[in-house]
Design a protein around this motif. Structure first.
Motif, short mmCIF file in Angstrom:
data_model
loop_
_atom_site.label_atom_id
_atom_site.label_comp_id
_atom_site.label_asym_id
_atom_site.label_seq_id
_atom_site.Cartn_x
_atom_site.Cartn_y
_atom_site.Cartn_z
N THR A 188 0.84 -1.20 0.00
CA THR A 188 0.00 0.00 0.00
C THR A 188 0.87 1.25 0.00
OG1 THR A 188 -0.07 -0.03 2.41
CG2 THR A 188 -1.94 -1.04 1.26
N GLY A 189 0.30 2.33 -0.50
CA GLY A 189 1.00 3.62 -0.54
C GLY A 189 0.79 4.28 -1.89
N PRO A 190 1.14 5.57 -1.99
CA PRO A 190 0.98 6.25 -3.29
C PRO A 190 1.97 5.71 -4.32
CG PRO A 190 2.03 7.71 -1.69
CD PRO A 190 1.64 6.46 -0.94
N GLU A 191 1.47 5.59 -5.56
CA GLU A 191 2.32 5.10 -6.66
C GLU A 191 2.83 6.28 -7.47
OE1 GLU A 191 0.89 1.72 -9.09
OE2 GLU A 191 -0.71 1.64 -7.62
N PHE A 192 4.00 6.13 -8.03
CA PHE A 192 4.49 7.15 -8.97
C PHE A 192 5.39 6.52 -10.02
CE2 PHE A 192 8.81 7.74 -7.21
CZ PHE A 192 8.67 7.19 -5.94
N SER A 193 5.58 7.28 -11.07
CA SER A 193 6.33 6.77 -12.23
C SER A 193 7.66 7.52 -12.32
CB SER A 193 5.55 7.02 -13.52
OG SER A 193 4.23 6.55 -13.38
N PHE A 194 8.72 6.75 -12.44
CA PHE A 194 10.06 7.33 -12.52
C PHE A 194 10.71 6.84 -13.81
CE2 PHE A 194 14.46 7.61 -10.23
CZ PHE A 194 14.71 8.82 -10.87
N MET A 195 10.81 7.73 -14.78
CA MET A 195 11.40 7.35 -16.07
C MET A 195 12.83 7.90 -16.14
SD MET A 195 8.30 7.90 -18.79
CE MET A 195 7.96 9.63 -18.52
N CYS A 196 13.72 7.06 -16.66
CA CYS A 196 15.12 7.47 -16.82
C CYS A 196 15.60 7.12 -18.21
CB CYS A 196 16.00 6.72 -15.81
SG CYS A 196 15.64 7.08 -14.08
N PHE A 197 16.42 7.98 -18.79
CA PHE A 197 17.17 7.60 -19.99
C PHE A 197 18.33 6.72 -19.51
CE2 PHE A 197 15.46 11.84 -21.20
CZ PHE A 197 14.73 11.47 -22.32
N VAL A 198 18.51 5.57 -20.16
CA VAL A 198 19.60 4.68 -19.78
C VAL A 198 20.38 4.32 -21.04
CG1 VAL A 198 20.20 2.47 -18.73
CG2 VAL A 198 18.22 3.73 -17.89
N ASP A 199 21.70 4.52 -21.00
CA ASP A 199 22.50 4.25 -22.21
C ASP A 199 23.30 2.96 -22.07
OD1 ASP A 199 24.54 4.84 -20.47
OD2 ASP A 199 25.26 6.60 -21.55
N GLY A 200 22.79 2.04 -21.27
CA GLY A 200 23.54 0.82 -20.97
C GLY A 200 24.06 0.96 -19.55
N THR A 201 25.08 1.83 -19.37
CA THR A 201 25.70 1.96 -18.05
C THR A 201 25.12 3.11 -17.21
OG1 THR A 201 27.43 2.92 -19.41
CG2 THR A 201 27.99 0.96 -18.17
N GLU A 202 24.99 4.28 -17.82
CA GLU A 202 24.60 5.46 -17.04
C GLU A 202 23.08 5.62 -17.03
OE1 GLU A 202 26.77 7.34 -15.30
OE2 GLU A 202 28.37 6.01 -16.00
N VAL A 203 22.60 6.22 -15.92
CA VAL A 203 21.16 6.43 -15.73
C VAL A 203 20.90 7.92 -15.57
CG1 VAL A 203 19.20 5.89 -14.25
CG2 VAL A 203 20.97 4.16 -14.63
N TYR A 204 20.03 8.49 -16.41
CA TYR A 204 19.73 9.93 -16.38
C TYR A 204 18.26 10.14 -16.04
CZ TYR A 204 24.11 9.84 -18.94
OH TYR A 204 25.40 9.60 -19.31
N PRO A 205 17.97 10.68 -14.84
CA PRO A 205 16.58 10.75 -14.39
C PRO A 205 15.75 11.85 -15.07
CG PRO A 205 18.03 11.81 -12.80
CD PRO A 205 18.92 11.21 -13.86
N MET A 206 14.48 11.56 -15.27
CA MET A 206 13.50 12.60 -15.61
C MET A 206 12.74 12.91 -14.32
SD MET A 206 11.97 11.11 -19.20
CE MET A 206 12.84 9.66 -19.79
N ALA A 207 11.89 13.94 -14.36
CA ALA A 207 11.07 14.24 -13.19
C ALA A 207 10.08 13.11 -12.97
CB ALA A 207 10.32 15.55 -13.41
N VAL A 208 9.67 12.90 -11.71
CA VAL A 208 8.67 11.87 -11.44
C VAL A 208 7.27 12.40 -11.72
CG1 VAL A 208 10.02 10.52 -9.79
CG2 VAL A 208 8.67 12.47 -8.98
N SER A 209 6.36 11.48 -11.99
CA SER A 209 4.98 11.88 -12.31
C SER A 209 4.03 10.83 -11.76
CB SER A 209 4.82 11.99 -13.84
OG SER A 209 5.24 10.79 -14.45
N GLN A 210 2.75 11.18 -11.80
CA GLN A 210 1.75 10.22 -11.32
C GLN A 210 0.60 10.19 -12.30
OE1 GLN A 210 -0.62 11.06 -7.70
NE2 GLN A 210 0.14 9.10 -6.97
N ASP A 211 0.13 9.00 -12.63
CA ASP A 211 -1.05 8.95 -13.48
C ASP A 211 -2.26 8.55 -12.64
OD1 ASP A 211 -1.19 6.20 -13.43
OD2 ASP A 211 -0.80 5.91 -15.55
#
Ligand code: AMP
Ligand code: GLY
Length: 419
Positions: A188-211
Protein backbone atom coordinates in the motif's frame (compact mmCIF):
# COMPACT_ATOMS: atom_id res chain seq x y z
CA UNK A 1 19.09 17.97 -41.34
CA UNK A 2 18.19 14.60 -39.87
CA UNK A 3 15.28 12.35 -40.77
CA UNK A 4 13.63 10.60 -37.83
CA UNK A 5 11.04 7.82 -37.75
CA UNK A 6 8.82 7.50 -34.66
CA UNK A 7 7.11 4.14 -34.28
CA UNK A 8 3.66 4.23 -32.66
CA UNK A 9 0.50 6.27 -32.84
CA UNK A 10 -0.84 7.40 -29.45
CA UNK A 11 -0.44 10.41 -27.19
CA UNK A 12 3.00 9.30 -26.08
CA UNK A 13 4.25 9.28 -29.68
CA UNK A 14 2.62 12.64 -30.33
CA UNK A 15 4.60 14.04 -27.37
CA UNK A 16 7.81 12.48 -28.75
CA UNK A 17 7.10 13.91 -32.22
CA UNK A 18 6.37 17.30 -30.63
CA UNK A 19 9.68 17.23 -28.72
CA UNK A 20 11.57 16.20 -31.87
CA UNK A 21 9.93 19.03 -33.80
CA UNK A 22 11.65 21.47 -31.41
CA UNK A 23 15.07 19.98 -32.26
CA UNK A 24 17.44 22.15 -34.26
CA UNK A 25 18.88 19.03 -35.91
CA UNK A 26 15.73 17.34 -37.14
CA UNK A 27 14.43 18.31 -40.58
CA UNK A 28 11.83 15.65 -41.27
CA UNK A 29 9.76 13.43 -38.97
CA UNK A 30 7.85 10.34 -40.06
CA UNK A 31 5.48 8.51 -37.72
CA UNK A 32 4.11 4.99 -38.21
CA UNK A 33 1.17 4.80 -38.03
CA UNK A 34 0.68 8.20 -36.31
CA UNK A 35 -2.77 9.79 -35.98
CA UNK A 36 -4.69 12.93 -36.97
CA UNK A 37 -2.85 15.16 -34.48
CA UNK A 38 0.58 13.78 -35.26
CA UNK A 39 -0.14 14.40 -38.97
CA UNK A 40 0.19 18.15 -38.31
CA UNK A 41 3.83 17.69 -37.22
CA UNK A 42 4.99 14.56 -39.04
CA UNK A 43 4.34 12.57 -42.18
CA UNK A 44 2.27 9.56 -41.19
CA UNK A 45 3.27 6.20 -42.67
CA UNK A 46 0.56 3.51 -42.89
CA UNK A 47 2.53 0.78 -41.13
CA UNK A 48 1.67 -0.81 -37.79
CA UNK A 49 4.15 -0.79 -34.91
CA UNK A 50 4.55 -4.57 -35.16
CA UNK A 51 5.35 -4.63 -38.90
CA UNK A 52 9.02 -4.73 -38.04
CA UNK A 53 10.36 -5.90 -41.42
CA UNK A 54 8.29 -3.35 -43.35
CA UNK A 55 9.42 -0.59 -40.97
CA UNK A 56 13.03 -1.60 -41.53
CA UNK A 57 12.55 -1.46 -45.33
CA UNK A 58 10.93 1.94 -44.98
CA UNK A 59 13.83 3.24 -42.89
CA UNK A 60 16.41 1.91 -45.37
CA UNK A 61 14.59 3.25 -48.43
CA UNK A 62 14.02 6.69 -46.94
CA UNK A 63 17.46 7.23 -45.42
CA UNK A 64 16.15 7.48 -41.85
CA UNK A 65 18.93 8.67 -39.50
CA UNK A 66 17.28 7.58 -36.26
CA UNK A 67 14.20 5.57 -35.25
CA UNK A 68 12.47 6.09 -31.89
CA UNK A 69 10.12 3.40 -30.59
CA UNK A 70 7.05 4.15 -28.45
CA UNK A 71 5.13 0.93 -27.70
CA UNK A 72 6.39 -2.14 -25.86
CA UNK A 73 4.90 -4.59 -28.37
CA UNK A 74 7.33 -3.40 -31.06
CA UNK A 75 10.27 -3.72 -28.65
CA UNK A 76 9.17 -7.16 -27.47
CA UNK A 77 8.89 -8.11 -31.16
CA UNK A 78 12.62 -7.30 -31.50
CA UNK A 79 12.48 -4.11 -33.57
CA UNK A 80 15.73 -2.81 -32.05
CA UNK A 81 17.60 -6.02 -32.93
CA UNK A 82 16.29 -6.04 -36.51
CA UNK A 83 17.16 -2.36 -37.08
CA UNK A 84 20.61 -2.67 -35.47
CA UNK A 85 21.42 -5.74 -37.59
CA UNK A 86 20.55 -3.67 -40.68
CA UNK A 87 22.92 -0.90 -39.57
CA UNK A 88 20.06 1.44 -38.63
CA UNK A 89 20.29 3.65 -35.53
CA UNK A 90 17.45 3.10 -33.08
CA UNK A 91 16.38 4.39 -29.66
CA UNK A 92 14.84 1.53 -27.68
CA UNK A 93 16.02 -1.65 -25.93
CA UNK A 94 16.79 -5.00 -27.56
CA UNK A 95 14.25 -7.80 -27.34
CA UNK A 96 16.31 -9.39 -24.55
CA UNK A 97 16.38 -6.13 -22.55
CA UNK A 98 12.65 -5.54 -23.16
CA UNK A 99 12.05 -8.72 -21.16
CA UNK A 100 12.20 -6.49 -18.07
CA UNK A 101 8.64 -5.53 -19.08
CA UNK A 102 7.45 -8.47 -21.17
CA UNK A 103 8.10 -11.01 -18.38
CA UNK A 104 7.04 -10.17 -14.82
CA UNK A 105 8.92 -13.27 -13.65
CA UNK A 106 12.17 -12.06 -15.27
CA UNK A 107 11.73 -8.63 -13.66
CA UNK A 108 11.04 -10.12 -10.23
CA UNK A 109 14.04 -12.45 -10.43
CA UNK A 110 16.25 -9.53 -11.49
CA UNK A 111 15.05 -7.54 -8.46
CA UNK A 112 15.58 -10.46 -6.10
CA UNK A 113 19.08 -11.13 -7.43
CA UNK A 114 20.26 -7.50 -7.28
CA UNK A 115 18.55 -6.55 -4.00
CA UNK A 116 16.11 -4.11 -5.56
CA UNK A 117 13.23 -3.52 -3.11
CA UNK A 118 9.95 -5.07 -4.28
CA UNK A 119 6.98 -7.06 -2.99
CA UNK A 120 7.66 -10.65 -1.85
CA UNK A 121 6.66 -13.11 -4.59
CA UNK A 122 6.57 -16.64 -5.91
CA UNK A 123 6.10 -17.76 -9.53
CA UNK A 124 3.89 -20.68 -10.55
CA UNK A 125 3.19 -22.68 -13.69
CA UNK A 126 1.03 -25.21 -11.91
CA UNK A 127 -2.53 -24.30 -10.98
CA UNK A 128 -2.81 -26.53 -7.90
CA UNK A 129 0.47 -25.31 -6.42
CA UNK A 130 -0.47 -21.68 -7.04
CA UNK A 131 -3.86 -22.18 -5.42
CA UNK A 132 -2.34 -23.92 -2.39
CA UNK A 133 0.15 -21.03 -1.96
CA UNK A 134 -2.62 -18.42 -2.20
CA UNK A 135 -4.81 -20.32 0.29
CA UNK A 136 -1.98 -20.33 2.83
CA UNK A 137 -1.39 -16.58 2.43
CA UNK A 138 -3.46 -13.53 3.26
CA UNK A 139 -5.85 -11.35 1.25
CA UNK A 140 -5.88 -9.25 -0.80
CA UNK A 141 -3.26 -10.94 -2.95
CA UNK A 142 -1.75 -9.75 -6.23
CA UNK A 143 -1.88 -12.11 -9.23
CA UNK A 144 0.16 -11.16 -12.28
CA UNK A 145 0.13 -12.91 -15.62
CA UNK A 146 3.76 -13.32 -16.69
CA UNK A 147 3.52 -11.93 -20.25
CA UNK A 148 2.42 -8.70 -21.94
CA UNK A 149 -1.32 -8.23 -21.43
CA UNK A 150 -1.91 -4.60 -22.45
CA UNK A 151 -2.20 -3.50 -18.83
CA UNK A 152 -4.87 -6.12 -18.03
CA UNK A 153 -2.67 -8.86 -16.62
CA UNK A 154 -2.86 -7.82 -12.95
CA UNK A 155 -5.75 -8.92 -10.75
CA UNK A 156 -6.04 -8.21 -7.00
CA UNK A 157 -8.65 -10.59 -5.55
CA UNK A 158 -10.28 -9.78 -2.21
CA UNK A 159 -11.69 -13.30 -1.75
CA UNK A 160 -10.35 -16.82 -2.21
CA UNK A 161 -13.17 -17.59 -4.67
CA UNK A 162 -12.07 -14.68 -6.84
CA UNK A 163 -8.42 -15.74 -6.53
CA UNK A 164 -9.32 -19.26 -7.58
CA UNK A 165 -11.27 -18.00 -10.61
CA UNK A 166 -8.39 -15.73 -11.65
CA UNK A 167 -5.80 -18.50 -11.33
CA UNK A 168 -8.09 -20.71 -13.40
CA UNK A 169 -8.30 -18.00 -16.11
CA UNK A 170 -4.56 -17.53 -16.14
CA UNK A 171 -3.21 -21.06 -15.70
CA UNK A 172 -5.90 -23.52 -16.80
CA UNK A 173 -7.84 -21.62 -19.48
CA UNK A 174 -4.87 -19.54 -20.78
CA UNK A 175 -7.16 -16.52 -21.06
CA UNK A 176 -4.16 -14.19 -21.45
CA UNK A 177 -2.12 -16.74 -23.42
CA UNK A 178 0.13 -19.58 -22.29
CA UNK A 179 2.18 -18.41 -19.34
CA UNK A 180 3.14 -18.40 -15.69
CA UNK A 181 1.65 -16.43 -12.81
CA UNK A 182 3.52 -14.31 -10.31
CA UNK A 183 1.79 -14.30 -6.91
CA UNK A 184 2.78 -11.19 -5.01
CA UNK A 185 2.44 -9.58 -1.61
CA UNK A 186 -0.10 -6.71 -1.58
CA UNK A 187 1.55 -3.34 -0.88
CA UNK A 188 0.00 0.00 0.00
CA UNK A 189 1.00 3.62 -0.54
CA UNK A 190 0.98 6.25 -3.29
CA UNK A 191 2.32 5.10 -6.66
CA UNK A 192 4.49 7.15 -8.97
CA UNK A 193 6.33 6.77 -12.23
CA UNK A 194 10.06 7.33 -12.52
CA UNK A 195 11.40 7.35 -16.07
CA UNK A 196 15.12 7.47 -16.82
CA UNK A 197 17.17 7.60 -19.99
CA UNK A 198 19.60 4.68 -19.78
CA UNK A 199 22.50 4.25 -22.21
CA UNK A 200 23.54 0.82 -20.97
CA UNK A 201 25.70 1.96 -18.05
CA UNK A 202 24.60 5.46 -17.04
CA UNK A 203 21.16 6.43 -15.73
CA UNK A 204 19.73 9.93 -16.38
CA UNK A 205 16.58 10.75 -14.39
CA UNK A 206 13.50 12.60 -15.61
CA UNK A 207 11.07 14.24 -13.19
CA UNK A 208 8.67 11.87 -11.44
CA UNK A 209 4.98 11.88 -12.31
CA UNK A 210 1.75 10.22 -11.32
CA UNK A 211 -1.05 8.95 -13.48
CA UNK A 212 -4.69 8.29 -12.57
CA UNK A 213 -5.69 4.76 -13.50
CA UNK A 214 -9.37 4.72 -12.54
CA UNK A 215 -11.97 5.90 -15.04
CA UNK A 216 -14.04 8.18 -12.79
CA UNK A 217 -13.59 11.03 -10.32
CA UNK A 218 -12.59 10.16 -6.77
CA UNK A 219 -10.50 7.27 -8.19
CA UNK A 220 -13.62 5.19 -8.73
CA UNK A 221 -14.65 2.88 -11.53
CA UNK A 222 -12.72 0.46 -13.68
CA UNK A 223 -8.98 0.59 -14.37
CA UNK A 224 -7.91 2.35 -17.56
CA UNK A 225 -4.68 3.05 -19.40
CA UNK A 226 -4.59 6.35 -17.44
CA UNK A 227 -7.01 9.29 -17.30
CA UNK A 228 -4.52 12.05 -16.52
CA UNK A 229 -1.09 12.75 -15.09
CA UNK A 230 0.99 15.45 -13.46
CA UNK A 231 4.51 16.36 -12.41
CA UNK A 232 6.30 17.17 -10.11
CA UNK A 233 5.08 15.24 -7.06
CA UNK A 234 5.24 17.09 -3.74
CA UNK A 235 5.08 13.82 -1.77
CA UNK A 236 8.29 12.50 -3.37
CA UNK A 237 11.19 14.06 -1.45
CA UNK A 238 14.79 14.57 -2.55
CA UNK A 239 15.74 11.61 -0.32
CA UNK A 240 13.12 9.49 -2.08
CA UNK A 241 14.60 10.46 -5.44
CA UNK A 242 18.10 9.62 -4.25
CA UNK A 243 16.90 6.26 -2.92
CA UNK A 244 15.03 5.48 -6.15
CA UNK A 245 18.16 6.27 -8.19
CA UNK A 246 20.68 4.45 -5.99
CA UNK A 247 18.63 1.45 -4.86
CA UNK A 248 16.36 0.91 -7.85
CA UNK A 249 17.28 2.42 -11.21
CA UNK A 250 21.08 2.17 -11.09
CA UNK A 251 21.11 -1.41 -9.72
CA UNK A 252 18.55 -2.37 -12.39
CA UNK A 253 20.75 -0.97 -15.19
CA UNK A 254 23.83 -2.67 -13.68
CA UNK A 255 21.87 -5.92 -13.27
CA UNK A 256 20.83 -5.88 -16.92
CA UNK A 257 24.50 -5.59 -17.94
CA UNK A 258 25.43 -8.46 -15.62
CA UNK A 259 22.62 -10.55 -17.14
CA UNK A 260 24.06 -9.97 -20.62
CA UNK A 261 21.28 -7.69 -21.84
CA UNK A 262 22.33 -4.05 -21.30
CA UNK A 263 19.35 -1.71 -21.29
CA UNK A 264 19.33 1.19 -23.77
CA UNK A 265 16.28 3.39 -23.93
CA UNK A 266 13.82 4.63 -21.34
CA UNK A 267 13.65 2.51 -18.22
CA UNK A 268 10.36 3.16 -16.43
CA UNK A 269 10.09 2.32 -12.76
CA UNK A 270 6.52 1.98 -11.49
CA UNK A 271 7.22 2.67 -7.81
CA UNK A 272 5.20 2.75 -4.61
CA UNK A 273 6.03 4.73 -1.49
CA UNK A 274 5.05 2.13 1.10
CA UNK A 275 5.22 2.53 4.89
CA UNK A 276 8.43 0.48 4.76
CA UNK A 277 10.05 2.47 1.95
CA UNK A 278 9.98 2.76 -1.83
CA UNK A 279 9.34 -0.50 -3.67
CA UNK A 280 9.07 -1.49 -7.31
CA UNK A 281 5.63 -2.45 -8.59
CA UNK A 282 6.81 -2.96 -12.16
CA UNK A 283 9.42 -2.02 -14.72
CA UNK A 284 8.54 -0.92 -18.23
CA UNK A 285 10.96 -0.79 -21.13
CA UNK A 286 9.72 2.45 -22.73
CA UNK A 287 8.20 5.87 -22.17
CA UNK A 288 5.03 5.76 -20.03
CA UNK A 289 1.67 6.77 -21.40
CA UNK A 290 0.27 9.29 -20.31
CA UNK A 291 3.31 10.30 -18.20
CA UNK A 292 5.39 11.22 -21.26
CA UNK A 293 2.80 13.78 -22.33
CA UNK A 294 3.35 15.78 -19.12
CA UNK A 295 7.13 15.26 -18.83
CA UNK A 296 8.46 15.99 -22.33
CA UNK A 297 6.95 19.51 -22.59
CA UNK A 298 9.32 20.40 -19.73
CA UNK A 299 12.45 19.26 -21.58
CA UNK A 300 14.67 22.16 -22.60
CA UNK A 301 17.51 20.17 -24.15
CA UNK A 302 17.42 18.88 -27.70
CA UNK A 303 15.83 15.43 -27.50
CA UNK A 304 17.51 14.31 -30.73
CA UNK A 305 20.91 14.65 -28.98
CA UNK A 306 19.70 12.57 -26.03
CA UNK A 307 18.29 9.83 -28.28
CA UNK A 308 21.52 9.86 -30.33
CA UNK A 309 23.77 9.54 -27.29
CA UNK A 310 21.81 6.47 -26.13
CA UNK A 311 21.61 4.93 -29.61
CA UNK A 312 25.31 5.45 -30.36
CA UNK A 313 26.77 4.98 -26.88
CA UNK A 314 28.40 8.44 -27.12
CA UNK A 315 28.67 10.90 -24.20
CA UNK A 316 25.32 12.26 -23.01
CA UNK A 317 24.88 16.02 -23.36
CA UNK A 318 23.69 17.96 -20.31
CA UNK A 319 19.93 17.36 -19.92
CA UNK A 320 18.10 20.52 -18.88
CA UNK A 321 14.48 20.76 -17.68
CA UNK A 322 12.14 23.67 -17.05
CA UNK A 323 11.29 24.03 -13.37
CA UNK A 324 7.58 24.23 -14.26
CA UNK A 325 4.69 22.02 -13.22
CA UNK A 326 2.73 20.13 -15.84
CA UNK A 327 -0.70 18.51 -15.72
CA UNK A 328 -2.71 16.66 -18.35
CA UNK A 329 -6.35 15.63 -18.66
CA UNK A 330 -7.35 12.68 -20.82
CA UNK A 331 -10.57 13.03 -22.80
CA UNK A 332 -11.95 9.55 -23.46
CA UNK A 333 -14.84 8.10 -25.44
CA UNK A 334 -18.02 7.54 -23.41
CA UNK A 335 -18.05 3.86 -22.45
CA UNK A 336 -14.25 3.54 -22.22
CA UNK A 337 -12.62 1.31 -20.90
CA UNK A 338 -15.58 -0.81 -22.07
CA UNK A 339 -17.02 -0.58 -25.58
CA UNK A 340 -17.48 2.81 -27.21
CA UNK A 341 -18.46 4.42 -30.50
CA UNK A 342 -16.07 6.09 -32.93
CA UNK A 343 -16.22 8.80 -35.59
CA UNK A 344 -17.58 11.68 -33.46
CA UNK A 345 -16.46 15.12 -34.66
CA UNK A 346 -14.19 17.10 -32.28
CA UNK A 347 -14.45 20.91 -32.35
CA UNK A 348 -12.67 23.71 -30.52
CA UNK A 349 -9.12 22.32 -30.75
CA UNK A 350 -7.67 25.54 -32.22
CA UNK A 351 -9.39 27.64 -29.58
CA UNK A 352 -8.05 25.39 -26.81
CA UNK A 353 -4.55 25.73 -28.26
CA UNK A 354 -4.64 29.54 -28.29
CA UNK A 355 -2.96 29.57 -24.86
CA UNK A 356 0.78 28.96 -25.41
CA UNK A 357 0.94 27.08 -22.08
CA UNK A 358 -1.35 24.39 -23.53
CA UNK A 359 -0.41 21.36 -25.60
CA UNK A 360 -2.88 18.86 -26.98
CA UNK A 361 -1.65 15.37 -27.72
CA UNK A 362 -3.86 13.11 -29.80
CA UNK A 363 -4.25 9.59 -28.43
CA UNK A 364 -6.97 8.18 -30.66
CA UNK A 365 -8.13 10.47 -33.46
CA UNK A 366 -8.54 10.23 -37.21
CA UNK A 367 -9.32 12.63 -40.06
CA UNK A 368 -12.66 12.27 -41.82
CA UNK A 369 -13.78 14.69 -44.54
CA UNK A 370 -11.49 17.36 -43.13
CA UNK A 371 -12.74 16.93 -39.54
CA UNK A 372 -10.84 15.49 -36.59
CA UNK A 373 -12.94 12.60 -35.26
CA UNK A 374 -12.66 10.17 -32.35
CA UNK A 375 -11.12 6.80 -33.22
CA UNK A 376 -10.09 5.22 -29.92
CA UNK A 377 -10.90 4.75 -26.24
CA UNK A 378 -8.62 7.49 -25.03
CA UNK A 379 -8.87 10.31 -27.55
CA UNK A 380 -6.98 13.43 -26.40
CA UNK A 381 -4.55 14.43 -23.67
CA UNK A 382 -4.77 18.14 -22.90
CA UNK A 383 -1.68 19.36 -21.04
CA UNK A 384 -1.16 22.65 -19.26
CA UNK A 385 2.07 23.97 -17.78
CA UNK A 386 2.65 26.71 -15.23
CA UNK A 387 4.71 27.78 -12.26
CA UNK A 388 2.59 25.66 -9.87
CA UNK A 389 0.46 22.52 -10.09
CA UNK A 390 -2.61 24.65 -9.42
CA UNK A 391 -1.78 26.89 -12.37
CA UNK A 392 -1.03 23.91 -14.63
CA UNK A 393 -4.35 22.35 -13.56
CA UNK A 394 -6.40 25.49 -14.25
CA UNK A 395 -4.70 26.11 -17.59
CA UNK A 396 -5.32 22.56 -18.77
CA UNK A 397 -8.91 22.48 -17.52
CA UNK A 398 -9.75 25.77 -19.23
CA UNK A 399 -8.50 24.29 -22.49
CA UNK A 400 -10.45 21.05 -21.96
CA UNK A 401 -13.64 23.05 -21.52
CA UNK A 402 -13.16 24.62 -24.95
CA UNK A 403 -13.16 21.25 -26.68
CA UNK A 404 -16.56 20.17 -27.91
CA UNK A 405 -17.50 16.60 -28.72
CA UNK A 406 -20.72 14.81 -27.79
CA UNK A 407 -19.03 11.49 -27.08
CA UNK A 408 -16.14 12.48 -24.80
CA UNK A 409 -15.81 12.46 -21.00
CA UNK A 410 -12.96 13.35 -18.64
CA UNK A 411 -12.08 13.53 -14.95
CA UNK A 412 -12.02 17.07 -13.55
CA UNK A 413 -10.12 15.98 -10.43
CA UNK A 414 -6.71 15.19 -11.89
CA UNK A 415 -4.10 16.05 -9.24
CA UNK A 416 -6.62 15.98 -6.37
CA UNK A 417 -4.06 14.42 -4.03
CA UNK A 418 -1.84 17.46 -4.19
CA UNK A 419 -4.13 20.42 -4.88
P1 AMP B 1 1.21 -3.42 -13.08
O1 AMP B 1 0.60 -3.82 -14.39
O2 AMP B 1 2.29 -4.32 -12.59
O3 AMP B 1 1.59 -1.95 -13.08
O4 AMP B 1 0.05 -3.47 -12.02
C1 AMP B 1 -1.14 -2.72 -12.21
C2 AMP B 1 -1.54 -2.08 -10.93
O5 AMP B 1 -1.81 -3.08 -9.93
C3 AMP B 1 -0.46 -1.20 -10.32
O6 AMP B 1 -0.45 0.07 -10.86
C4 AMP B 1 -0.86 -1.22 -8.86
O7 AMP B 1 -1.86 -0.25 -8.62
C5 AMP B 1 -1.42 -2.58 -8.67
N1 AMP B 1 -0.41 -3.45 -8.08
C6 AMP B 1 0.51 -4.20 -8.74
N2 AMP B 1 1.30 -4.86 -7.88
C7 AMP B 1 0.88 -4.53 -6.64
C8 AMP B 1 1.27 -4.90 -5.30
N3 AMP B 1 2.28 -5.76 -5.08
N4 AMP B 1 0.59 -4.36 -4.28
C9 AMP B 1 -0.43 -3.50 -4.48
N5 AMP B 1 -0.86 -3.13 -5.70
C10 AMP B 1 -0.23 -3.63 -6.77
N1 GLY C 1 1.09 4.76 -17.43
C1 GLY C 1 1.45 3.41 -17.30
C2 GLY C 1 2.27 2.86 -18.40
O1 GLY C 1 2.70 3.55 -19.29
O2 GLY C 1 2.51 1.67 -18.37
Amino acid sequence: MKKVLVVGGGGRCHAIVDALSRSSEVGKIYCAPGNAGIAAQAECVPLKDTQVEELKEFALENGIDLTVVGPEVALAAGIADVFSAAGLRIFGPSKAAATIESSKDFAKRLMAKYDIPTAAFETFEDYDKALEYVRKGSLPVVLKYDGLAAGKGVVIPETFEEAEATLKDMLLDDKFGKGKVVVEEFLTGPEFSFMCFVDGTEVYPMAVSQDHKRAYEGDKGPNTGGMGAYSPLPFVTDEDMEYAMEKVMKPAAAGMIAEGCPFKGVLYGGLMKTPSGIKVIEFNCRFGDPETEVILPLLESDIYDIFSAVADGTPMPEIRWKADASMGFVMASKGYPGSYGKGFVIDGLEEALSDPAVRIYHMGTALKDGDVVTSGGRVLMVVGSGSSLRQAHDTALKAVEKIRCENLFYRRDIGWRVL
